[in-house]
Enzyme design. Structure first.
Site, mmCIF file in Angstrom:
data_model
loop_
_atom_site.group_PDB
_atom_site.id
_atom_site.type_symbol
_atom_site.label_atom_id
_atom_site.label_comp_id
_atom_site.label_asym_id
_atom_site.label_seq_id
_atom_site.Cartn_x
_atom_site.Cartn_y
_atom_site.Cartn_z
ATOM 1 N N LYS A 20 24.071 4.664 -2.745
ATOM 2 C CA LYS A 20 25.197 3.897 -3.572
ATOM 3 C C LYS A 20 24.931 3.134 -5.576
ATOM 4 C CE LYS A 20 27.628 2.140 0.329
ATOM 5 N NZ LYS A 20 28.118 0.971 0.887
ATOM 6 N N ASP A 76 31.884 -1.151 -1.143
ATOM 7 C CA ASP A 76 32.030 -0.932 0.644
ATOM 8 C C ASP A 76 32.659 -0.184 0.669
ATOM 9 O OD1 ASP A 76 30.580 -2.864 2.689
ATOM 10 O OD2 ASP A 76 33.203 -2.247 3.627
ATOM 11 N N GLY A 158 24.892 9.427 3.181
ATOM 12 C CA GLY A 158 25.812 9.511 4.101
ATOM 13 C C GLY A 158 26.490 10.564 5.292
ATOM 14 N N TYR A 159 27.455 10.187 6.073
ATOM 15 C CA TYR A 159 28.056 11.654 5.616
ATOM 16 C C TYR A 159 28.510 12.807 5.084
ATOM 17 C CZ TYR A 159 29.003 7.165 9.539
ATOM 18 O OH TYR A 159 28.802 6.209 10.386
#
Length: 203
Positions: A20, A76, A158-159
């Site tokens: 991120k 987020d 991540g995904y």
């Protein structure tokens, strides 16, 4: 000239997630803003007790701005899967466990989808900019797509390897960073932030 203005040439990214931090830094730094992560600034992340992406982003941004004494940007974001009632949603990172094992998290998504006929999903991002005086602004972005299996690609984080955006043949995990930045949920939220803070469309 900025529309609202950041009021500083330094920005703390309120995250300890290297992926991120890297993505946000690549979007912010071309504007001449010095970026450092929460880890570099010695800032601990607060408990994410919000009920939405926006609430959790605001919690993290306010905490970082208060501790650093400069503006802070928090993200987020997560994966929402229609057939799972929107899960993992705000718990996307928690599904990866304390070791951030996203391979296991992706396996869980696949396992819980089982024989569901609908594999529709979306990545959602809320960005919050907060200032030391308590002011804050929140921007949200969303990109819809489909879960694929098995995972494809080793880019992103991540995904990303199991998400294929609508209108594309490859997953986020297979996309070059600049291609992903052009369409991602984070980029869409960031474009709104840029228009608000800097008075242009981010181009």
């Amino acid at each position: 000239m900025s529309a609202i203005g950041l009021g500083s040439d330094r920005l703390v990214i309120a995250s300890h997630n290297p992926g991120k931090v890297r993505e946000i830094a690549e979007l912010v730094e071309p504007r001449g803003i010095l970026v450092e992560s929460a880890g570099e600034a010695g800032i601990d992340e607060p408990e994410e007790t919000g009920a939405s992406f926006a609430e959790n982003a605001a919690l993290k941004a306010r905490n970082a701005a208060r501790q650093a004494g400069v503006p802070a940007l928090a993200d987020d974001s997560g994966l929402t899967v229609d057939a799972l009632g929107g899960r993992p949603g705000i718990h996307s990172a928690r599904w990866a466990g304390p070791d951030k094992d996203f391979a296991a998290a992706m396996e869980r998504v696949h396992r819980e989808l089982a024989d569901a006929g609908d594999w529709s999903a979306a990545f959602v991002c809320a960005l919050c900019v907060a200032w030391p005086d308590g002011a804050q602004r929140v921007y949200e972005g969303r990109v819809t797509g489909t879960i694929v299996w098995p995972p494809r690609g080793d880019k992103g984080f991540g995904y990303d390897p199991i998400f294929k955006a609508d209108g594309h043949d490859i997953t986020f995990g297979e996309m070059e960073p600049q291609a992903k930045h052009a369409i991602s949920h984070r980029a869409r939220a960031f474009n709104k932030l840029v228009a608000d803070l800097f008075g242009d469309d981010g181009a």
